[in-house]
Design an enzyme around this catalytic site. Sequence first.
Site, PDB file in Angstrom:
ATOM      1  CE  LYS A 179       2.810   7.037   8.078  1.00  0.00           C
ATOM      2  NZ  LYS A 179       2.177   8.329   7.726  1.00  0.00           N
ATOM      3  CE  LYS A 181       4.485   7.803  -1.134  1.00  0.00           C
ATOM      4  NZ  LYS A 181       3.648   7.962   0.063  1.00  0.00           N
ATOM      5  CE  LYS A 203      -4.118   1.817   0.777  1.00  0.00           C
ATOM      6  NZ  LYS A 203      -3.950   2.603  -0.439  1.00  0.00           N
ATOM      7  CB  SER A 262      -6.265   4.358   3.006  1.00  0.00           C
ATOM      8  OG  SER A 262      -6.131   5.703   2.686  1.00  0.00           O
TER       9      SER A 262
END
Length: 424
Positions: free
Chosen positions: A102, A114, A78, A358
């Site tokens: 995270k 990313k 993600k 999210s």
Amino acid sequence: MGYIEPAPIKDLENPFESMMSRFHIAAQHLGLDDEIYNVLKSPARQVIVNLPITMDDGSIQVFEGYRVIHSTILGPSKGGVRYDMGVNIDEVKALAAWMTWKCAVVDIPYGGAKGGIKCNPRAMSAGEIERLTRSYTESMVDVFGEDRDIPAPDMGTGPREMAWMMDAYSRSKGMTVNAVVTGKPLVLGGSLGRTEATGRGVMVSALAAMEKLKINPYKATMAVQGFGNVGSFAALLLEERGATIKSISDISGAYFNDSGIDIKKAIEYRNNNNGTLEGFEGAEKIDGNDLLTLEVDVLIPAAKEDVITHDNASKIQAKLIVEGANGPTSAKADNIINEKGIMVAPDILANAGGVTVSYFEWVQNRLGYKWTRERVNRRSDRIMKDAFEAVYKTSQEYNVPMRIAAYIVAIDKVAQTYKYRGGY
Ligand code: NAD
């Protein structure tokens, strides 16, 4: 205001090395095996594509696009997609690893990734950006996937780009796959509560930390740097819980009122004033940098990276720093802050409310169901509170600052999962 995911600390030459310096300290505390250290330090997959786009004037321009998947050990990866001229592979690698940590800190079943395109979206028409976004998505059809890799907005992208990505991906599959991206417009399956999610998580982290420090929210004074999505919601929600927000700031400067700023009025003023606080009359204007060193209980940097540096760290008077922004504290400042005994709720913990909601968007899409705002808030508050407690407990157990504790929690989770899953 698009939502933006982790950014590297900028005062070290190489963002990947900057992230690795904290990873390294945490790995030493954990006594991490060399084998696992080597697995986690390198991204699992790096994809670089060239995207020829027909511009409005008929010329063809070639853009470089990236997607780095750091880890899929905990689940599908993600992470946001950034449109900016400064995008480069090292930055994307650092940001991808940051996402792994995270997601692990807040215990959501995702790995980290990313993406980015080196471009200047402000100098491009909507049509050019749409063609670039669709072309990037098509080139990543074998990388993305609701069970594989799930992009989201970051700097320079927002719900509009996510809608194009979702559509381009869905067309390539011959069916609607809305769970393939998050941060979509509400009508396309976006989640209620997403807009305020990061500021809300900052509020939950601040209250949890204040409880440990025995700071009464009704008597607490605060300064909030940055009055965009994260800063203004954090300030509003903390004010609603009794805190006195003595100072806020944005790019136009800082505003101070010793008896407290009326945050609702400040938000209203900003909304009717082209998004800036310039001219706000509910407070006295002060120098933007002075906000950081005011005599307040809690400091919330929620603007940008690298604002707390070795220059100003020794002058900070707050007892608690809650990092709404990504990477607001440089590694050098970390040492000074630790020596002063200031507690820090670090970025990978305190601003994880955004990625948590999210995740809820993805869950709702996969269930084909919509949750109420109350359910979203209740569940994200619980995740944020539990994550805070886990990091706090680890910081006590290992006798380390909260930032290192957050890395320990994250790395330990990923390493343990890797051990169970096994390698080749
Ligand atoms: P935003 O663009 O909505 O707001 C940024 C704010 O900071 C604006 O008010 C701007 O004027 C102000 N600002 C910029 N430079 C400043 C300076 N030098 N001094 C004082 N104020 C300044 O952005 P955002 O979404 O609120 O993000 C803020 C930070 O939080 C970023 O570091 C971002 O990466 C991080 N973050 C955001 C989210 C999210 O969901 N929005 C999630 C995680 C982390």
